[in-house]
Design an enzyme around this catalytic site. Structure first.
Site, PDB file in Angstrom:
ATOM      1  N   SER A   1       8.909   5.759   7.911  1.00 40.10           N
ATOM      2  CA  SER A   1       8.749   6.587   6.020  1.00 40.10           C
ATOM      3  C   SER A   1       7.683   7.319   6.235  1.00 40.10           C
ATOM      4  CB  SER A   1       7.500   5.278   5.325  1.00 40.10           C
ATOM      5  OG  SER A   1       7.160   5.750   4.467  1.00 40.10           O
TER       6      SER A   1
ATOM      7  N   LYS B   1      13.408   7.653   4.691  1.00 39.82           N
ATOM      8  CA  LYS B   1      12.847   7.440   3.580  1.00 39.82           C
ATOM      9  C   LYS B   1      11.300   8.872   3.443  1.00 39.82           C
ATOM     10  CE  LYS B   1       8.836   5.054   1.354  1.00 39.82           C
ATOM     11  NZ  LYS B   1       8.286   4.076   1.009  1.00 39.82           N
TER      12      LYS B   1
ATOM     13  N   LYS C   1       8.158  10.829   1.749  1.00 42.38           N
ATOM     14  CA  LYS C   1       7.324  10.727   0.085  1.00 42.38           C
ATOM     15  C   LYS C   1       7.450  12.236  -0.653  1.00 42.38           C
ATOM     16  CE  LYS C   1       4.968   7.254   1.004  1.00 42.38           C
ATOM     17  NZ  LYS C   1       5.598   5.716   0.142  1.00 42.38           N
TER      18      LYS C   1
ATOM     19  N   ASP D   1      10.314   8.528  -2.095  1.00 47.15           N
ATOM     20  CA  ASP D   1       9.290   7.863  -2.851  1.00 47.15           C
ATOM     21  C   ASP D   1       8.075   9.067  -3.614  1.00 47.15           C
ATOM     22  OD1 ASP D   1       7.530   5.624  -3.801  1.00 47.15           O
ATOM     23  OD2 ASP D   1       7.054   4.856  -1.455  1.00 47.15           O
TER      24      ASP D   1
ATOM     25  N   GLU E   1      12.561   5.769  -4.549  1.00 50.91           N
ATOM     26  CA  GLU E   1      11.502   4.659  -4.949  1.00 50.91           C
ATOM     27  C   GLU E   1      10.798   4.899  -5.795  1.00 50.91           C
ATOM     28  OE1 GLU E   1      10.487   3.186  -1.833  1.00 50.91           O
ATOM     29  OE2 GLU E   1       8.646   2.071  -1.802  1.00 50.91           O
TER      30      GLU E   1
ATOM     31  N   ASP F   1       8.920  -0.191  -6.082  1.00 47.69           N
ATOM     32  CA  ASP F   1       7.952  -0.914  -5.028  1.00 47.69           C
ATOM     33  C   ASP F   1       7.007  -1.323  -6.255  1.00 47.69           C
ATOM     34  OD1 ASP F   1       6.178  -1.414  -3.178  1.00 47.69           O
ATOM     35  OD2 ASP F   1       5.814   0.823  -2.933  1.00 47.69           O
TER      36      ASP F   1
ATOM     37  N   LYS G   1       8.013  -6.219  -0.424  1.00 46.33           N
ATOM     38  CA  LYS G   1       6.428  -6.000   0.419  1.00 46.33           C
ATOM     39  C   LYS G   1       5.541  -7.586   0.079  1.00 46.33           C
ATOM     40  CE  LYS G   1       5.412  -1.355  -0.143  1.00 46.33           C
ATOM     41  NZ  LYS G   1       4.393  -0.575  -0.284  1.00 46.33           N
TER      42      LYS G   1
ATOM     43  N   GLY H   1       5.934  -1.209   3.784  1.00 43.96           N
ATOM     44  CA  GLY H   1       5.107  -1.843   5.107  1.00 43.96           C
ATOM     45  C   GLY H   1       3.745  -1.046   4.131  1.00 43.96           C
TER      46      GLY H   1
HETATM   47  O1  OSB Z   1       4.452   2.730  -1.160  1.00 39.38           O
HETATM   48  O2  OSB Z   1       5.838   2.286   0.392  1.00 39.38           O
HETATM   49  C1  OSB Z   1       4.755   3.078  -0.403  1.00 39.38           C
HETATM   50  C2  OSB Z   1       1.850   3.784   2.684  1.00 39.38           C
HETATM   51  C3  OSB Z   1       0.926   2.774   1.768  1.00 39.38           C
HETATM   52  C4  OSB Z   1       0.855   2.541   0.710  1.00 39.38           C
HETATM   53  C5  OSB Z   1       2.427   2.298  -0.043  1.00 39.38           C
HETATM   54  C6  OSB Z   1       3.272   3.136   0.417  1.00 39.38           C
HETATM   55  C7  OSB Z   1       3.290   3.166   1.741  1.00 39.38           C
HETATM   56  C8  OSB Z   1       4.501   3.802   2.623  1.00 39.38           C
HETATM   57  C9  OSB Z   1       4.527   2.901   4.570  1.00 39.38           C
HETATM   58  O3  OSB Z   1       6.156   4.020   2.148  1.00 39.38           O
HETATM   59  C10 OSB Z   1       4.642   1.281   5.029  1.00 39.38           C
HETATM   60  C11 OSB Z   1       4.642   2.089   6.020  1.00 39.38           C
HETATM   61  O4  OSB Z   1       5.468   2.789   7.331  1.00 39.38           O
HETATM   62  O5  OSB Z   1       4.154   0.723   6.726  1.00 39.38           O
HETATM   63 MG    MG Z   2       7.233   2.866  -2.264  1.00 37.81          MG
END
Ligand code: OSB
Ligand code: MG
Length: 366
Positions: free
Chosen positions: A130, A155, A157, A182, A207, A232, A256, A284
């Protein structure tokens, strides 16, 4: 029996930007339970700010200390703990912290690695990454590095108004990379024309485009765009997962364990999603090596069919609080083979990063 918590503070190697803000440190609650010769651990996925969900470290600590700890004094199995905790509405992240602590404890009592204790396993987790938001050219660079390292899915953001430049830049450099985006809830249904414009980039999925607790508008959006929707934030329970698939709000779920009250509900959610022909992967929350080991154990299950956001520890921290960080080989991570989550805690490092600590439960055995 002794149950303690610590609030730890680990600087992130690089700032992580999502549509809801930028994070530069991971401030995590770490739990340690000692009983019957076993030491079990867990991590609460909350952080300082209630931006991803309404929970934060202090609501979690409050719920755990004042409502949940009394439910674990006889160290029940995780499922029994959740039954007892079901009278408490919400606060899934707080519940998950104790639920996972109990999984680690019971797996260790039976001297089994958690990943084998959970169910049928592939023996490894397929790993994606991510990548936080940044200038599009920097994001293209990060995507290139990730692909070179062997990540099986990338992925990135996005946020409203920035998505097209980001995805265009990445797609022109890497036309065929397994790519997803995402949005962390940054759009509303009336923005569907923007999301429709992303269809041309053949993303694996988008996402959580819409509100954090929405299902209905996601199901409407799904009929307007061709990119599959992955949920999510919206999937907080098995019931929500069922409803999402019943109304076609999602084709993919980011599981998660922390968001859904633990590993037991995660297993149920994975089964439901797969029974509807959907796909699941493990997300995560920038966890330390403690939380990461639970995610990787779960991601190795045969039920989990897509690569998740379970990067090796070195993506996040210069020095984690475990002595045996995960290594990624050919885009895969093997869960620890030791009992439970199989981590070796680096107590020297843990002491150094501990900001506050306290005892939650102490039962003197007679
Ligand atoms: O939306 O998946 C998410 C991190 C913090 C809060 C929300 C998200 C995320 C990540 C990071 O996308 C995932 C990771 O590498 O732990
Ligand atoms: Mg997410």
């Amino acid at each position: 029996m002794l149950l303690e918590y610590r609030l730890v503070e680990l600087p992130l190697l690089s700032p992580f930007t999502t549509s809801f803000g930028t994070q530069t440190v991971r401030r995590a609650l770490i739990f340690e339970l000692r009983s019957n010769g076993v030491t079990a651990y867990s991590e609460c996925v909350t952080d300082e700010e209630p931006h991803y969900s309404y929970e934060d470290n202090y609501t979690a600590l409050h719920i755990i200390r004042d409502h949940l700890v009394k439910l674990v004094s006889d160290l029940p199995k995780p499922e029994e703990f959740l039954r007892r905790a079901s009278a408490i509405k919400g606060h899934n992240m707080a519940k998950a912290a104790l639920e996972m602590l109990l999984w680690d404890y019971h797996a260790k009592l039976e001297n089994k690695p958690l990943y084998k204790f959970l169910g049928e396993t592939k023996g490894y987790a397929d790993v994606g990454i991510s990548i936080g938001m940044d200038e599009p050219k920097n994001m293209v660079e990060r995507v290139g590095e990730a692909l070179n390292k062997g990540y099986k899915r990338v992925k990135v953001k996005i946020a409203k108004g920035k998505e097209l430049k980001i995805v265009e830049a990445i797609r022109s450099a890497y036309p065929d990379a397994p790519l997803s985006v995402d949005a962390n809830c940054d759009y509303t249904l009336s923005d569907f024309h923007i999301l429709k414009a992303l269809d041309q980039f053949h993303l694996l999925y988008i996402e959580q485009p819409l509100e954090h607790d929405d299902l209905i508008h996601h199901s409407k959006l799904a009929k307007l765009i061709s990119t599959p929707i992955c949920l999510d934030e919206s999937i907080t329970s098995t019931e929500k997962c069922k409803k999402a698939f019943e109304i076609g709000a999602a084709r993919v779920v980011n599981i998660k364990p922390g968001r859904v009250a633990g590993l037991f509900p995660s297993l149920e959610i994975a089964k439901i999603a797969r029974s509807f022909g959907g796909h699941v992967w493990v997300g995560g929350m920038l966890e330390t090596g403690v939380g990461r080991s639970f995610n990787i154990s779960f991601a190795s299950l045969s039920l989990v069919d897509y690569p998740g956001d379970t990067s090796p520890n070195e993506k996040y921290f210069e020095k984690d609080i475990v002595l045996n960080p995960f290594k990624m080989v050919n885009g895969r991570i093997t869960p620890n083979h030791g009992a439970g989550i199989g981590i070796e805690v680096d107590y020297e490092r843990l002491e150094r990063v501990t900001k506050t600590r306290g005892t939650l439960l102490e039962v003197v055995q007679t």
